[in-house]
Design an enzyme around this catalytic site. Sequence first.
Site, PDB file in Angstrom:
ATOM      1  CD1 TRP A 232      41.333  -0.757  34.333  1.00 49.17           C
ATOM      2  CD2 TRP A 232      42.321  -0.594  36.327  1.00 49.17           C
ATOM      3  NE1 TRP A 232      40.375  -0.970  35.298  1.00 49.17           N
ATOM      4  CE2 TRP A 232      40.950  -0.870  36.527  1.00 49.17           C
ATOM      5  CE3 TRP A 232      43.137  -0.433  37.444  1.00 49.17           C
ATOM      6  CZ2 TRP A 232      40.374  -1.017  37.793  1.00 49.17           C
ATOM      7  CZ3 TRP A 232      42.583  -0.577  38.720  1.00 49.17           C
ATOM      8  CH2 TRP A 232      41.221  -0.861  38.877  1.00 49.17           C
TER       9      TRP A 232
ATOM     10  CG  ASP B  92      46.689  -4.615  32.463  1.00 52.42           C
ATOM     11  OD1 ASP B  92      46.159  -5.738  32.522  1.00 52.42           O
ATOM     12  OD2 ASP B  92      46.350  -3.655  33.188  1.00 52.42           O
TER      13      ASP B  92
ATOM     14  CE  LYS C 214      39.317  -7.472  34.976  1.00 50.25           C
ATOM     15  NZ  LYS C 214      38.588  -6.851  36.068  1.00 50.25           N
TER      16      LYS C 214
END
Length: 357
Positions: A99, A165, A189
């Site tokens: 990511w 992030d 999540k």
Amino acid sequence: MRKHIFNAGPCKLPDSTLKNTAAAVLEFGNTGQSIMEVSHRSSDFQAVYDEAVALFKEVLSVPEGYSVLFLGGGASMQFCMIPFNFMKKKAGYVNTGTWSTAAIKEAKMFGEVVLVASSEADGFTYYPEFTIPSDVDYMHITSNNTIRGTELLTDPVSPVPLISDMSSDICSRPVDVAKYAMIYGGCQKNLGPAGVTFVIIKDEFLNNVVADRTIPTMLRYKTHVEKESMYNTPPCINIFAVKETLKWVKEMGGVKAMEKLAIQRADAIYNYLETSKMFRPVVKEGSRSRMNIPFLLKEGYEALEKEFIDFCKTKNIVGIKGHRSVGGFRASTYNACTMEDVNVLVDAMREFEKKNA
Ligand code: PMP
């Protein structure tokens, strides 16, 4: 029967989120409408939005001077919006896996990326130490690496605006929000269903937007801050579900309680992995995520991979297959994952090990 869900995201959500969102799909409050039918401009929906923002600020102790946004586009859209808005010449990035690599790729389209640290040479098996340079426009980190299972559990002091992030560890521990110019992530999540992205942004940071660049309206943070996420139609039902999850976090005792439970879950799995003769952990001690725990079969047992996945199915365990890019196994133990789920998994590993010893 409800399964023991270890998916990496979308993932297990609290029962109350599912129940209350399901009820709101059939009838939202006393409106005579579904949450999918009601206008996002109605006072009924505005109340949901306001409550979601207020709860988020409360559970994370967000200080004054920050805006909370709920947007579309996923965390991946933030990868481009951040440099589009804030990268004048160069920005610092730490590369800790898939990511952050994706975030770096987007940033390179807007200027120079200073690779402050990377654990790539070692298969991203640890969280590298880093010193933030003072001559970059901002510094970007990925606090939890969902695929590799490494996590930074501290909030760095930064001489430049710090952006993190936190897609996969938001609300799993107290965070000193004041240390950050921006925190963002996909909600799928720890907060709710896929399809909504959270952004916590320091209002003052908006002064750092590149002045002489044309930025499309939808990609401008100012647009969304000024319109309180309602420049366009927001993902209403997702925001409702996020509000329900935040309510649950608060009722459970807040992020401190979430952290305590996260430590218990991760310890139970790692303690087993450390003593197992058949399985082994991948991530080095000191970098281990409490949210995503990758593990492998030891040498000589690798052929049992599919068999173990199938064995887990018989125990109602789902989602432990490792990411397609790395293989092996991964247990994602987000906030809604219970000790019961974890015990079932560890018992299954123990039983499988005994059976195949
Ligand atoms: N960052 C992290 C840490 C992630 O785990 C993910 C997705 N799992 C992303 C970014 C990308 O998020 P999205 O799919 O919402 O674009």
